[in-house]
Scaffold this motif. Structure first.
Motif, PDB file in Angstrom:
ATOM      1  N   ALA A  73      -9.079  -0.512  -0.888  1.00  0.00           N
ATOM      2  CA  ALA A  73      -7.696  -0.620  -1.237  1.00  0.00           C
ATOM      3  C   ALA A  73      -6.936   0.671  -1.686  1.00  0.00           C
ATOM      4  O   ALA A  73      -5.748   0.945  -1.569  1.00  0.00           O
ATOM      5  CB  ALA A  73      -7.631  -1.671  -2.245  1.00  0.00           C
ATOM      6  N   GLY A  74      -7.882   1.521  -2.464  1.00  0.00           N
ATOM      7  CA  GLY A  74      -7.087   2.802  -2.982  1.00  0.00           C
ATOM      8  C   GLY A  74      -6.893   3.808  -2.024  1.00  0.00           C
ATOM      9  O   GLY A  74      -5.645   4.504  -2.224  1.00  0.00           O
TER      10      GLY A  74
ATOM     11  N   THR B 126       1.841   5.208  -1.159  1.00  0.00           N
ATOM     12  CA  THR B 126       2.638   5.808  -2.376  1.00  0.00           C
ATOM     13  C   THR B 126       2.586   7.303  -2.501  1.00  0.00           C
ATOM     14  O   THR B 126       3.481   7.826  -2.998  1.00  0.00           O
ATOM     15  CB  THR B 126       1.996   5.159  -3.587  1.00  0.00           C
TER      16      THR B 126
ATOM     17  N   ILE C  49      -1.763  -5.240   0.358  1.00  0.00           N
ATOM     18  CA  ILE C  49      -3.077  -4.271   0.483  1.00  0.00           C
ATOM     19  C   ILE C  49      -4.272  -5.399   0.630  1.00  0.00           C
ATOM     20  O   ILE C  49      -5.242  -5.273   1.289  1.00  0.00           O
ATOM     21  CB  ILE C  49      -3.236  -3.511  -0.653  1.00  0.00           C
TER      22      ILE C  49
ATOM     23  N   THR D 198       2.485  -2.240  -0.980  1.00  0.00           N
ATOM     24  CA  THR D 198       1.301  -2.593  -1.695  1.00  0.00           C
ATOM     25  C   THR D 198       0.889  -3.870  -1.970  1.00  0.00           C
ATOM     26  O   THR D 198      -0.388  -4.095  -2.016  1.00  0.00           O
ATOM     27  CB  THR D 198       1.642  -1.681  -3.047  1.00  0.00           C
ATOM     28  N   GLU D 199       1.821  -4.766  -1.738  1.00  0.00           N
ATOM     29  CA  GLU D 199       1.665  -6.179  -2.121  1.00  0.00           C
ATOM     30  C   GLU D 199       0.646  -6.862  -0.869  1.00  0.00           C
ATOM     31  O   GLU D 199       0.103  -8.009  -0.772  1.00  0.00           O
ATOM     32  CB  GLU D 199       2.750  -7.087  -2.187  1.00  0.00           C
TER      33      GLU D 199
ATOM     34  N   GLN E 199      -3.407   2.290  -1.140  1.00  0.00           N
ATOM     35  CA  GLN E 199      -2.520   2.460  -1.841  1.00  0.00           C
ATOM     36  C   GLN E 199      -1.878   4.033  -2.107  1.00  0.00           C
ATOM     37  O   GLN E 199      -0.763   4.365  -2.141  1.00  0.00           O
ATOM     38  CB  GLN E 199      -3.202   2.237  -3.232  1.00  0.00           C
ATOM     39  N   ASN E 200      -2.908   4.888  -1.681  1.00  0.00           N
ATOM     40  CA  ASN E 200      -2.669   6.301  -1.411  1.00  0.00           C
ATOM     41  C   ASN E 200      -1.849   6.618  -0.538  1.00  0.00           C
ATOM     42  O   ASN E 200      -0.646   7.474  -0.547  1.00  0.00           O
ATOM     43  CB  ASN E 200      -3.950   6.980  -1.555  1.00  0.00           C
TER      44      ASN E 200
END
Ligand SMILES: CC(C)(COP(=O)(O)OP(=O)(O)OC[C@H]1O[C@@H](n2cnc3c(N)ncnc32)[C@H](O)[C@@H]1OP(=O)(O)O)[C@@H](O)C(=O)NCCC(=O)NCCS
Length: 171
Positions: free
Chosen positions: A40-41, A48, A23, A20-21, A44-45
């Motif tokens: 970005a979301g 994760t 992104i 995630t870093e 992220q999704n």
């Protein structure tokens, strides 16, 4: 051009899993690479919440030079995203990245790989054909920005022995 000439100014590449870093750096490349960039979301999704997703980063000179991702489902790998930072393009890095994705998919048990590409994206299409992808059909009006079709491509993956993955990837 002589073999290797285009690589002469580049430091060794490092391939690793995306975190995630990464992104913010990924989104910068995403913006320059695509007309409808992922948010970005969305990354992220994927990182994760999606157990099938596997995303890789290619680093050069200490920065993210490219990335790619896929969904690994049973024996099939579906490439979701591949891009090389503009300043690194045309130096065979996209090819290295795709080969790394192919090796990784094979390592995790995939025997074939699929992706979609715009007919107008000749660079990507040439790259995929070079790596053994062939067209099997078209998704009409697939891309939301201009309703361009998507060419559906598949490739059989070369077989790799698990114990040679590190050697093959240079890790
Ligand atoms: C597509 C992309 C990943 C290719 O990466 P790249 O590092 O520029 O490509 P490479 O230098 O590794 O080239 C590999 C092959 O791609 C094709 N290619 C690369 N540049 C090309 C160009 N300018 N014209 C035609 N074909 C080209 C060739 O087949 C080349 O092999 P060759 O040099 O032996 O002929 C990169 O251009 C990119 O990020 N584009 C924007 C994002 C994108 O379109 N992603 C794919 C979405 S489906």
């Amino acid at each position: 051009m002589e073999l290797g000439e285009s690589m002469e100014a580049l430091s060794p590449l490092e391939f690793r899993s995306m975190t995630t870093e990464d992104i913010p750096a990924i989104c910068e490349i995403e913006q320059e690479a695509f007309t409808t960039p992922w948010t970005a979301g969305a990354f992220q999704n994927e990182l994760t919440n999606n157990q099938f997703a596997r995303y890789m980063v290619m680093e050069c000179d200490g920065e993210v030079a490219g990335y790619g991702g896929m969904w690994l489902i049973m024996e099939e790998a579906h490439v979701t995203n591949v891009a090389v930072k503009e300043k690194y393009r045309g130096k065979k890095l996209g090819e290295r990245l795709m080969r790394e994705l192919q090796k990784t998919a094979s390592f995790f048990g995939a025997v074939r790989m699929t992706l979609e590409v715009r007919p107008s994206n000749l660079v990507a299409k040439n790259l995929y054909e070079k790596l053994g992808f062939y067209s099997v059909g078209v998704r009409r009006g697939y891309y939301t920005d201009n309703r361009e079709d998507a060419i559906i491509m598949w490739a059989d993956l070369p077989k790799y022995q698990h114990n040679t993955l590190n050697e093959l990837t240079g890790d």
